[in-house]
Design a protein around this motif. Structure first.
Motif, PDB file in Angstrom:
ATOM      1  N   TYR A  95       0.719  -1.120   0.168  1.00  0.00           N
ATOM      2  CA  TYR A  95      -0.118  -0.138   0.153  1.00  0.00           C
ATOM      3  C   TYR A  95       0.879   1.094  -0.121  1.00  0.00           C
ATOM      4  N   LYS A  96       0.671   1.988  -0.909  1.00  0.00           N
ATOM      5  CA  LYS A  96       1.514   3.252  -1.169  1.00  0.00           C
ATOM      6  C   LYS A  96       3.140   2.928  -1.183  1.00  0.00           C
ATOM      7  N   GLY A  97       3.353   1.648  -1.645  1.00  0.00           N
ATOM      8  CA  GLY A  97       4.723   1.366  -2.067  1.00  0.00           C
ATOM      9  C   GLY A  97       5.453   0.801  -0.619  1.00  0.00           C
ATOM     10  N   GLN A  98       4.565   0.447   0.456  1.00  0.00           N
ATOM     11  CA  GLN A  98       5.093  -0.226   1.555  1.00  0.00           C
ATOM     12  C   GLN A  98       4.376  -1.460   1.868  1.00  0.00           C
TER      13      GLN A  98
ATOM     14  N   GLU B  69      -7.001  -2.559  -1.026  1.00  0.00           N
ATOM     15  CA  GLU B  69      -6.758  -0.873  -1.330  1.00  0.00           C
ATOM     16  C   GLU B  69      -8.118  -0.764  -2.482  1.00  0.00           C
TER      17      GLU B  69
ATOM     18  N   GLY C  57      -7.700   4.350  -3.454  1.00  0.00           N
ATOM     19  CA  GLY C  57      -6.542   4.875  -2.768  1.00  0.00           C
ATOM     20  C   GLY C  57      -6.571   4.825  -1.200  1.00  0.00           C
TER      21      GLY C  57
ATOM     22  N   GLU D  44      -7.391   7.986   7.785  1.00  0.00           N
ATOM     23  CA  GLU D  44      -5.874   8.468   7.824  1.00  0.00           C
ATOM     24  C   GLU D  44      -6.133   9.722   8.849  1.00  0.00           C
TER      25      GLU D  44
END
Length: 388
Positions: free
Chosen positions: A230-233, A271, A274, A315
């Motif tokens: 998720y978001k590169g992690q 996901e 976004g 978030e």
């Protein structure tokens, strides 16, 4: 100031490699290189590894004293949004959700799989090519599995042309519930990619290409349900609802948020648009931790899914919110990949529904009224008659 338009054929040649290298899917690279000879020569086809890749057997870990297992192979499949541009070919202008695997060991042949159950769909047609002028193709996600390929497999085909049994020659490894590889762009060297695998009774393992064994991550008795990029992690969730992100350099798990207050027995990370979601799956029986051939695995035999709850990450406030609706989205909980799709765009899928596999059968759950239903036809017969 008037807008200046430049024809694509007049673009400076030195810009072409920069543009091409910014593409992160194989299908977009193919389109780019198909424009003309100068565009083709400016960008190589890709550095994508040729799957399947030899991979350490997950039950042969760095701390294991058991004898060496049969080598495993990491297999990659791609989930596409596929839409016919020929109205006479399809009765609907909606797209299809298609899962395809290309096997370099069989001359690059393609194989179709169910996006939900990951079972292979039998194709009984001669090999042909897919003409991109006749189809609109968009890559949605990649999925990974670990299989054994030590001898020729035997398959049994069911009445609907779906392979219902596949023996060890090409079979998934027992109790490997999730495999994730990242980065996985066409330009990534496979030696730079990390692979995490959830296996056995929820153990979390890590390895890279060429490793001799799988390293167990956080071997403190926690049982993990799912892992996602998720978001590169990398993020992982355990059976109690604790979500952590993984530090790739140290392989340490860092708590991400307070535990999710979900009482289900299996949790999925998804996901969607976004945002990060957790889908909590409820069974009529508790999943047991049993011993199988000197190792612990989860025994789900006889357990039936009876409910789902969906939570969305807020978030701003750092908390999980119970969701009553997915809007026009549908969640597909595949056996090796979970994803969110716009139900209005795809044939056979309905909004605000969860599609999943239970007891070797595909089902749909309506989040609005908590009802279970039968699936519509989600396999494009018009495509099968034109491919493979």
């Amino acid at each position: 100031m008037d807008e200046v338009r430049v024809e694509w054929s007049d673009l400076p040649k030195e810009l072409l490699p920069t543009i091409g290298k910014s593409l992160d899917t194989r299908i977009d690279i193919v389109r780019f290189r198909s424009v003309c000879n100068s565009w083709r020569s400016s960008v190589p086809s890709s550095n994508s590894p040729r799957f399947p890749l030899k991979f350490p057997h997950p039950y042969t870990t760095s701390s294991s004293t058991a004898p060496t297992q049969t080598p495993a192979y990491l297999c990659e499949s791609t989930i596409y949004r596929l839409q016919s541009l020929n109205p006479s070919t399809s009765s609907s202008n909606k797209a299809w959700l298609v899962k395809v695997e290309q096997d370099s060991n069989s001359g690059g042949k393609f194989r179709f799989f169910s996006p939900i159950s990951n079972r292979r769909i039998a194709i009984r047609y001669p090999n042909t090519t897919l003409n991109l002028l006749e189809f609109r193709v968009i890559e949605l996600a990649k999925a990974y599995t670990l299989r054994l390929r030590d001898r020729v497999g035997v398959v049994r085909i069911g009445p609907t042309n779906e392979i219902v049994e596949q023996l060890p020659g090409d079979s998934s490894i027992r109790c490997v519930t999730k495999v994730v590889m990242f980065p996985n762009s066409p330009w990534t060297n496979v030696n730079d990619s990390a692979v995490f695998v959830i296996f056995g009774a929820g153990r979390l393992g890590f390895a890279k290409s060429g490793a001799e064994s799988v390293t167990v991550v956080d071997d403190n008795g926690f049982e993990y349900d799912d892992i996602i990029v998720y978001k590169g992690q990398f993020y992982v969730i355990d059976t109690l609802g604790n979500v952590s992100w993984i530090d790739n350099s140290s392989l340490k798990l860092v708590p991400f948020l307070p535990p999710l207050c979900g009482l289900g027995r299996q949790k999925h990370l998804v996901e969607s648009c976004g945002a990060l979601y957790v889908v909590d799956r409820y069974f009529n029986k508790e999943r047991r931790r049993v011993e199988h051939t000197n190792r612990y695995v989860r025994d789900c035999d006889g357990s039936k899914v009876v409910d789902f709850k969906v939570y969305k990450l807020d978030e701003e406030w750092g908390r999980w919110e119970l969701e009553k609706s997915l809007g026009d989205r549908a969640f597909v909980l595949g056996n090796d990949c979970c994803l969110s799709i716009s139900a209005e765009e795809f044939t056979g899928y309905k909004r605000n529904c969860i599609y999943f596999n239970d007891q070797n059968e595909n089902h749909v759950f309506n989040l609005e009224d908590s009802s279970f239903g039968d699936l519509q036809d989600i396999h494009p017969s018009w495509l099968l008659s034109n491919l493979l």
